[in-house]
Structures are given as C-alpha cells and as structure tokens.
Design a protein around this motif. Structure first.
Motif, PDB file in Angstrom:
ATOM      1  N   ILE A 386       0.766  -0.991  -0.643  1.00 26.04           N
ATOM      2  CA  ILE A 386      -0.107   0.190  -0.293  1.00 26.04           C
ATOM      3  C   ILE A 386       0.697   1.049  -0.043  1.00 26.04           C
ATOM      4  CG2 ILE A 386      -1.561  -0.888   1.041  1.00 26.04           C
ATOM      5  CD1 ILE A 386      -1.041  -0.044   3.559  1.00 26.04           C
ATOM      6  N   ASP A 387       0.237   2.523   0.116  1.00 26.54           N
ATOM      7  CA  ASP A 387       1.059   4.196   0.117  1.00 26.54           C
ATOM      8  C   ASP A 387       1.515   4.280   1.030  1.00 26.54           C
ATOM      9  OD1 ASP A 387       0.839   3.477  -3.226  1.00 26.54           O
ATOM     10  OD2 ASP A 387      -1.082   4.557  -3.091  1.00 26.54           O
ATOM     11  N   PHE A 388       2.345   4.853   1.411  1.00 30.11           N
ATOM     12  CA  PHE A 388       3.374   5.647   2.046  1.00 30.11           C
ATOM     13  C   PHE A 388       2.407   6.675   3.396  1.00 30.11           C
ATOM     14  CE2 PHE A 388       4.847   8.732   5.025  1.00 30.11           C
ATOM     15  CZ  PHE A 388       6.346   7.247   5.237  1.00 30.11           C
ATOM     16  N   PRO A 389       1.052   7.507   2.437  1.00 29.99           N
ATOM     17  CA  PRO A 389      -0.167   7.894   3.325  1.00 29.99           C
ATOM     18  C   PRO A 389      -0.638   6.457   4.107  1.00 29.99           C
ATOM     19  CG  PRO A 389       0.754   9.146   1.654  1.00 29.99           C
ATOM     20  CD  PRO A 389       1.032   7.405   1.336  1.00 29.99           C
ATOM     21  N   ASN A 390      -0.924   5.754   3.363  1.00 29.39           N
ATOM     22  CA  ASN A 390      -2.068   4.219   3.954  1.00 29.39           C
ATOM     23  C   ASN A 390      -1.532   3.686   5.414  1.00 29.39           C
ATOM     24  OD1 ASN A 390      -3.954   5.426   2.342  1.00 29.39           O
ATOM     25  ND2 ASN A 390      -3.435   3.959   0.862  1.00 29.39           N
ATOM     26  N   VAL A 391      -0.739   4.025   5.846  1.00 30.39           N
ATOM     27  CA  VAL A 391       0.335   3.379   6.890  1.00 30.39           C
ATOM     28  C   VAL A 391       0.057   4.395   7.970  1.00 30.39           C
ATOM     29  CG1 VAL A 391       2.038   2.524   7.926  1.00 30.39           C
ATOM     30  CG2 VAL A 391       1.139   2.239   5.589  1.00 30.39           C
ATOM     31  N   SER A 392       0.414   3.925   9.442  1.00 31.05           N
ATOM     32  CA  SER A 392       0.292   5.390  10.227  1.00 31.05           C
ATOM     33  C   SER A 392       0.715   4.697  11.842  1.00 31.05           C
ATOM     34  CB  SER A 392      -1.250   5.616  10.887  1.00 31.05           C
ATOM     35  OG  SER A 392      -2.093   4.879  11.677  1.00 31.05           O
ATOM     36  N   ILE A 393       1.374   4.823  11.955  1.00 25.75           N
ATOM     37  CA  ILE A 393       2.413   4.097  13.221  1.00 25.75           C
ATOM     38  C   ILE A 393       1.935   5.303  14.564  1.00 25.75           C
ATOM     39  CG2 ILE A 393       4.364   3.767  13.806  1.00 25.75           C
ATOM     40  CD1 ILE A 393       5.308   3.286  11.501  1.00 25.75           C
TER      41      ILE A 393
END
Length: 729
Positions: A386-393
C-alpha cells in the motif's frame, strides 16, 4: 548512528499541508489516534477543542494543559521529559501543566536533525533537539504574548510570562485562556532564545513526567500492555537455526487447541493466531514442523572462535594509518602484545518485541515502540503493498531497547505486517492482531552484539611515551549486508567495529589498524554504545599495561597522551580529584573514553570476596556532556549505563552449539542483580557546550576500569569476557 537513512528510506515521505497537519495533530492530542500518536500521559480523552493552540511541537488547550509532542521514542531514557523541559523553559509554562505525547510518523516534520529521518539512537535525542524544541517553546510564547497584547491593548514588550501565567497592563491570564487567540497569530520567522542565566528549568533537577503514570501502572503506555477490543494474539514458531526455512507443517493439533483461531505461514516461520497469549503459545507448542536447514548457520561458538582466532594471524582490511607503527615498534624499549575476545551479547530489554497491527486491505495502523519510524513506515507500506500515506504508526513508550528496536531491516515491523496481511488474505477480516515475542523468542532470535576478537601490539620508549600501536579487529560488521553498507563501510572496514579505536583521541602518531569481517549467518545489531563496548576495553586495559611498563601512574600516563583532547583529560582529572582514598581491602582501576561526543571517566573500587569472586563496591564517574539539561536524569543514565555494562562484564554471553542459541531466558543469561550494583558517585562537569549524548557513554569505561582493578587485586590481566570465564563472577 543512523544518519545515512535519509538517502535510502525517506523517498516515499509525503508532506502534509498545514490544514491536514493541524487536523492530524489535534486528533492525536485528544487520543483519537488520527494519523498516529498515542494519548498523552495524562487522563485527557476528549478531542482537542477548536480553541486550542496547535503547533507541531506544542499544543495548548483551553483547560490550560500544555502537551509537548516528542519526536523521539522514549524507551526509559527520559527523552520525553527532556524535550518537554526545553519547551517549558522557553514557553515559561509551569511544570504541573505539562504532558507529553509521541509524535506521529512524519519525517518531514519530526526527523532527527542528525539522521535526516525520524528515529532515535546514537544518544542523539537531546543533542539534535536542543535548539529546535527551545525555538518551538519560544515561538509559542511569542504568539501568546502577541495575542495578549492585542487583547489588552498594551505593547508586547510590557508583557511577562512566568509559571504559566501571562501578565501585563494590570491584566493576567493563563496560557490556556489565550490559546485560541494565539492560534490566530502568525508563526514568527525568528525568535530569541534565553541566555543560560535566564533558564528556569534547564540545568535544574525536575521530576520526570512519566514516573507517576509508570509507577501507577497506567494501562496502554507500553505496546505489550495494549488491549484492544476484538484483538487477537499471534506468536511465531521460528527456525531453530538461523537461515533455516519451513519444509512442511502439520498444524492439526495446533488448530485443535482451545482459543486458536488460525495458523498462518510467513517467511519468518509458522504463526499461530489465537484469542489470547496462552492459547497462542499452546497452539505453537502443538505444531509439527519440519525445517529445511540447507542454508542454515550450523557453526557453534567454538568453531567460530577458532576461525576468528586464525584470522588474527592474517593481515586484514586497513583503516587509514598514521605514521610508522611497525617502525616505531621495532625500536621501542618495551613491546606488549595481547589478544582479546568478546562474546555475542543479547540486549535483554525488559519488554520483549511486540507490535499490534490493524489492516483492512487498504490502510494499516501500527501500535508499538517504534525507534526508527521512517524505516518502519516504509517497510510496512512495502510489505503490505500500500502507499506510504495509508500507513500510520502510533509510537508507544518502550520498556527498554539498548538498540534492539532499531534494526536496519525493520524485521519486527515486516513480520507484523506479514502476519496481518496473511490473516487478511486468509479471512478477509480486519481485526487488530498483536504479534508478541516471548522472552525465549527474543533471546534466541538473534540481532546480538557481534562477537569480536582483537590483537594489539603496542610499545613504549625510554621516555615513557607510546611508541607504535598496531591493532587488528575480527568480527561481523553490523552494517555489512544492510542498505547502509555503502555509506558506513569504507575500504572493507565497518566503522561500527572499530569506533573508539580507529578514531581514538589519544596522542598516537604511529598507529595502524586493520579488520576482518567474516561472513556468519547470525544476525547482529548495535548494542548500547555499539563498537565502543569492546574497543574501549581493549584501549583502556592496554593503556594500563603500557603505563605499568613505563613505570608511570596510570592517570599521569593517560594525561601525557591527551594533550590534544582537553575535555577527555578534564573528566579524567575530575574523577581522579573527586575519588578520595580507596576503602580498605579494595583495589582501584580507571578508564576514560569518549563516545557519542561525550567524555566519561570511571574509577572502580573492587573487592575480592572470600570465594574469589569480584564485588565492585563503588564507581566514581565524571562526565562532560555539554549543557546538562536535567542533572538528575543524567546521573540516572550514567548509573543505568554503567550498570548495563557491568552486567555484561560479569556474566552475560550468548553461545551457540551447532548453530542453535544456548541461552533462552534470564536464568541462562543472568542480568545484574541489585547486590552486584555498586555505589555510583557521578560528577557532571559544568559546560557551556551544546548537549551531547548520555544514554550510552557510561557503558564502555566500566569494563576496563573493573579489569584494571582486578589486575591490581590479583595480578591477572583480563583479556576475555565475561568474568565468569575466570571464576571471578
């Protein structure tokens, strides 16, 4: 330690607009976990009101709470409190209104200024943030003052702020009461920072903000404590040998265990997903797995030690030399040759690795003690496709790390992502899954401090000065085989194996060093103070041997060779001046070392018990780390770093038999006991220099200081660790 990450890991970063960033930050403050962050360590659960003052590093709410957004993982070292102190001093907030919150993953805003990406390590938290967080506090104060001046119709220069109260023209208000108006002010392009004599909190001892909630056992601070509705627990059966893979699986018995929901397979091994930890562990025990060990590492410690030892007889890859070491040694009055060996070491952090992930096929959210958020973020996105903006940490507080949570391959994040992806592919169901390493998993899964061997030939001339120094190092290079090899390995020499020796600041005009980095299938990693943990031992025990050969006091001998490093000489003098007479029946050793731009001298007083074992009674320590932001926390870090190093010196080692790790839990890998801990007397050298690291620099000198004391007690030179090898612990 991680400053080369910028070129390799930050390419997918997306910069938010100011509007989206404010929305993200405001949600995080209120505990909504929008885009990252965890709830502040106070009991605020409501979302941030619109009247709040929201800036990237400072949030002020109408209830007069000041939340400092900390970009560094706090793993017990106190970085969150240190960063809050910097903001509070320039803002002139009252400490009672402060809380802290880990920042969301966003390297454009929260990058480590020394690394170029968002991450914590190398004792850089305060060093890279000292001006940045003060500027954030000063900017917030300037906006508060301007808002007050406009509201009250007075000149900004007539307004004062003290302990969170804003006063001027006969009026007063709290920071919270002015938050809404301050939020409308333009952010100043430049601000003036306080002079040291104006500091209110910097340089003073203040209680850490995290202590009350930690001692009260507040829920949800640490990743391993996180409890989410409908969450499942996953454990992985990993290969017994590094490099082995799954050949076949019979999971029938595992699936029959009450509470087991699913059995999955990932490149890391066979995963059991269950309703709770106990069921997951029982299911894992019931698995029947055949392993393909075609490419497994089959050598044990003895075989590796023999191979490393043979390499000591062969020239290696040379680091840049100075002068003519061989020529000087040929004409030296006395030459000493010594071989040293150091074992693999586990980090032994109290909280084993864990990560919770929620993935719905399009977006993923992580909760864990992320130490290099940018690396974890990129790896998560790549594994999940998935794209970077669709990951949250969401970065949680971590129960220790000592380097273990900062891996170049982000293997914890990768494994957690693989588990949740396999789950979603198998079930189509989006549920939080917590991947947990048991203590045995954490102990046996590698990423150890590398085993190393050294050989040194050094001489002294008729005047008692060092005349030639030849140094050979054999050990796995931490950076070799990682994306950082091209930047950190030069001419075949991995700097992480030779730091503290190749770059020594002793006056050694005739110095040569070379290395061998053998290929071994055991994953290795930096460990608190990295290469300094073995190079300092070699340098400082050899300095003692040379001092004796020259017939010169060991302190004076070192000072004679520190004419170009006034700060290192300064801590040595400070410790020697402060130590006082040795208690009756004790024997004294000294070591001094610079690491992470911090200078530390330690003097150990050692007593031999009747059974021949060693008791380190007292350690006198002097440290020069620049401006001391919180002296009490610095003393705590020195005590902790010293104790961490002493623990390894006394008893710790990881060994392997036929490629399998022998130690699986603390009984096999005994950490320092309270009865082993010496009295520690810490003296912080007053300094106006910029702050430098304090988390790691106290660890390297303790080993050689103790070894030098043991020599004075027994006449035995310690050249291999741990001390259990010599019947001394």
């Amino acid at each position: 330690m991680f400053h080369y990450l910028e070129k390799t890991l930050a390419s997918q970063v997306v910069a938010p607009t100011r509007r989206t960033f404010l929305k993200l930050s405001a949600g995080a403050v209120g505990g909504l976990l929008i885009g990252g962050g965890v709830a502040p360590i106070r009991d605020a659960q409501a979302s941030t009101p619109a009247e709040a003052f929201v800036q990237p590093f400072v949030h002020i709410t109408p209830d007069n709470q000041v939340t400092v957004i900390v970009k560094h993982l706090d793993m017990g070292q106190g970085s969150a409190n240190g960063l809050a102190t910097l903001v509070a001093d320039e803002l002139d907030a009252d400490l009672s209104q402060l809380s802290v919150q880990h920042a969301p993953s966003n390297p454009n805003v929260y990058k480590n200024l020394l690394f170029g990406v968002q991450g914590t390590g190398g004792s850089t938290a305060i060093a890279n943030s000292f001006e940045q967080y003060r500027q954030a506090g000063a900017a917030a104060k300037a906006m508060i003052v301007q808002a007050a001046a406009e509201r009250w119709g007075v000149e900004p220069g007539t307004i004062t702020v003290s302990a969170g109260t804003v006063s001027g023209g006969g009026n007063s208000a709290t920071l919270g009461e002015l938050a809404s108006a301050a939020a409308e002010q333009p952010v100043p392009e430049t601000v003036s920072l306080k002079a040291p004599e104006q500091w209110v909190y910097i340089g003073k001892e203040t209680q850490r903000l995290d202590l009350p909630v930690k001692t009260q056992g507040s829920v949800g601070l640490f990743g391993i404590d996180l409890q989410q509705a409908d969450a499942l627990t996953a454990v992985t059966l990993r290969p017994p040998r590094f490099g082995a893979t799954v050949a076949s699986v019979d999971d029938g018995s595992a699936r029959a265990v009450d509470g087991v929901v699913e059995v999955l397979q990932t490149p890391a091994g066979v995963v059991v997903v269950a309703q709770n930890m106990w069921s997951a562990m029982q299911g894992r025990t019931a698995l029947e797995v055949t392993w393909d060990e075609t490419n497994a590492e089959m050598r044990g410690t003895d075989e590796l030690a023999a191979e490393f030892s043979a390499l000591l007889d062969q020239p290696g890859n040379a680091a840049p030399a100075r002068g003519d070491a061989a020529g000087k040694l040929a004409s030296a009055a006395t030459v000493i040759e010594a071989d040293y060996s150091f074992p693999y070491l586990n980090h032994g952090q109290m909280e084993p690795l864990n990560a919770t992930v929620m993935f719905d096929g399009e977006k993923a959210e992580f909760w864990f003690g992320s130490q290099i958020q940018t690396l974890d973020h990129n790896v998560a996105a790549a594994v999940l496709g998935i794209d970077f903006p669709n990951v949250s940490i969401n970065t949680m507080f971590a129960g220790g790390s000592f380097g273990r949570r900062a891996t170049p391959d982000a293997h914890l994040t990768a494994e957690a992502a693989m588990v949740v992806k396999a789950w979603f592919d198998a079930t189509g169901e989006a549920r939080p899954i917590k991947l947990v390493f048991t203590r045995e998993d954490d102990m046996a899964s590698g990423y150890f401090r590398p085993m190393h061997m050294h050989r040194v030939r050094a001489g002294v001339d008729e005047n008692g000065m060092i005349s030639g120094w030849e140094h050979r190092v054999v050990g796995q290079g931490i950076m070799i085989g990682t994306p950082f090899e091209a930047f950190t390995v030069k001419d075949g020499v991995d700097h992480s194996s030779v730091e503290g020796a190749a770059d020594t600041t002793y006056d050694l005009p005739d110095f040569a060093l070379d290395t061998h980095h053998p290929t071994v299938g055991i994953p290795v990693l930096w460990w608190r103070a990295v290469g300094h943990t073995h190079t300092a031992f070699v340098m400082e025990t050899m300095m003692d041997e040379l001092a004796e050969a020259a017939g010169i006091d060991p302190v004076a001998f070192r000072l004679n060779h520190l004419t170009s490093d006034a700060r290192l000489a300064g801590v040595l003098r400070e410790a020697a001046d402060r130590v006082g007479p040795a208690p009756d029946g004790t024997h004294r050793g000294i070591a001094v070392h610079k690491s992470f731009n911090t200078y530390v001298a330690e003097i150990a007083d050692v007593r031999l018990r009747e059974d021949g074992t060693v008791k380190v009674e007292q350690v006198t320590c002097a440290i020069d780390c620049g401006v001391a932001v919180n002296p009490d926390n610095i003393r705590a870090q020195v005590e902790g770093g010293l104790g961490f190093g002493l623990s390894a010196v006394l008893r710790e080692e990881i060994t392997l038999t036929d490629g399998q790790v022998d130690q699986l839990n603390y009984p096999d890998y005994p950490p320092l006991r309270i009865s082993d801990m010496p009295t520690v007397d810490v003296h912080i050298v007053a300094s106006a220099e910029a702050p430098t690291g304090v988390g790691e620099p106290a660890t390297p000198p303790i080993g050689p200081a103790v070894a030098n004391a043991i020599y004075r007690a027994t006449g035995q030179r310690i050249r291999s660790l741990p001390l259990t090898k010599h019947g001394l612990a």
